[in-house]
Scaffold this motif. Sequence first.
Motif, PDB file in Angstrom:
ATOM      1  N   ALA A  16      -4.156  -7.250   5.236  1.00  0.00           N
ATOM      2  CA  ALA A  16      -3.191  -8.015   6.033  1.00  0.00           C
ATOM      3  C   ALA A  16      -3.827  -8.686   7.243  1.00  0.00           C
ATOM      4  CB  ALA A  16      -2.054  -7.090   6.493  1.00  0.00           C
ATOM      5  N   ARG A  63       2.729  -8.128  10.404  1.00  0.00           N
ATOM      6  CA  ARG A  63       2.160  -8.208   9.049  1.00  0.00           C
ATOM      7  C   ARG A  63       1.586  -6.864   8.629  1.00  0.00           C
ATOM      8  NH1 ARG A  63      -1.617 -13.448   9.258  1.00  0.00           N
ATOM      9  NH2 ARG A  63      -2.799 -12.145   7.809  1.00  0.00           N
ATOM     10  N   GLU A  73       4.423  -4.630   7.602  1.00  0.00           N
ATOM     11  CA  GLU A  73       4.930  -5.021   6.285  1.00  0.00           C
ATOM     12  C   GLU A  73       3.975  -4.561   5.175  1.00  0.00           C
ATOM     13  OE1 GLU A  73       7.516  -6.333   3.562  1.00  0.00           O
ATOM     14  OE2 GLU A  73       7.844  -6.274   5.729  1.00  0.00           O
ATOM     15  N   ALA A  74       2.664  -4.644   5.440  1.00  0.00           N
ATOM     16  CA  ALA A  74       1.679  -4.189   4.444  1.00  0.00           C
ATOM     17  C   ALA A  74       1.810  -2.690   4.209  1.00  0.00           C
ATOM     18  CB  ALA A  74       0.270  -4.529   4.918  1.00  0.00           C
TER      19      ALA A  74
END
Length: 473
Positions: free
Chosen positions: A388, A421, A424-425
Amino acid sequence: MDHNRVIRDVTVRLPMASTAVEACQWTVAALARYTPAAIAVLLHVQGRLRCVAATGSWQVFSTVAPGSGIAGRVYATGHAVTVADVAADPAYLPVRPDVTAEICVPLCDSTGRPVGVLDLQWSAPEELDRWRATAERLAGGLGARITALGGPPAESRSEKLLRHAATLTAAPTQWELLTEAIGAARDVSGLAAAMLVLAGGDGPRLGGPTDAPGELESRVRAELAEAGPEALRRMITRAHRYGSGYTLGEAGHRPTDEYEPIARAGVRTLIAVPVGTPDAGGVLLVADDRLLRPDPTTVNLMELLAGQAWTCLDRLRTLARLREQASSDPLTGLRHTGPFGQRIAAATPGRTALLAIDVDGFKDVNDTYGHQAGDRLLVGLARALEGALRHGDELYRIGGDEFVAVLEVSRPDEAVRIAERLAEAARGVGRTISVGVAVAQPGERPELAMRRADQALYAVKRQGRDGVHLSAA
């Protein structure tokens, strides 16, 4: 003592000497009949004064650096010296424990350039002025004979190999090691070109410098590059399967298929020596466009060189692996606290963002499923977080389930977007993380910026985890 007789008797055989070393040995032996002095002749060979003839002491120094000791000083200046009391001269190099006086005179070639020294040391009183005049005349005759015989002796090929071996051992990088090995192969063999073909994970390649010193080596490199990795692999395989090979200096014979590219480049003489192991090593190619027959001794020296080069290359590779291991977390492969400390010490105020990352509920995973499951989670999460990040961003593991990302950003909100990010990863692999963000401020110590990132992380934990929080400046 009749010094004219000394000069006559010492120099009478000089015209019959066939080598410079022989002329020096005859001079020392004849001179020793007239004085109990410790006598030595040192000639300049490969940057050092090498003792080639001596008598009158239990031991002598094999080599002396130019400029070192009285002999080195005489060679460097080209001026003879008389030292009536060696104890008062700090440059004196002790050869005999009872020496009190020393006379040292330069040996010069036809242009007056020093090529060595004649050195005499006494332990009993002597007419030093008379002996200096005699020594200078003897040195003149000996220097002329050495010049007529071609100068000081050249290094033997074995001596060259030993000198290069020492340089190989001291090479600090693989590049410098390969460069030295190729130069050594040319120097010791007397052939025009040398190349190392090395195996590797991406296929065989030519190792060492690409700025080839001669036209032949440039042509060979071009042909091998065009032939491609498979041709290089065949050369390595042949060398390791059958051992070293060399040409016979006979015209009209076709080379084996493996060496066709080299023959097309104009090579007429070739020594091929295996290096290291078949899977990780390679082959040393030493070549010439003259039609020669290398003798077995030359081939043997190339084998010794290849062995030494491989030992040194393997050592450098091992050290590189150890350094990598020392700076990396063995579980995830991420860099850990040592490199992280160095990195944040170079933080740029207003530009470097620190993202403190903690895995939510990680203790429960260890307690419920065991540490192996926890380790698998950390490895999978590390890969997801790395994926990410942007190119140039850095990820460190600084504790059990604690990570830190270091970014260079133009604005704080850019760091927040990267943190989101990452969150989210983590969700993509079935976990959640809490992320605290801090941007280094002007005049702020890096550890304080890290503390602010940790405090922002704790704020996320208090708010229910699985989120991102930016620290106030």
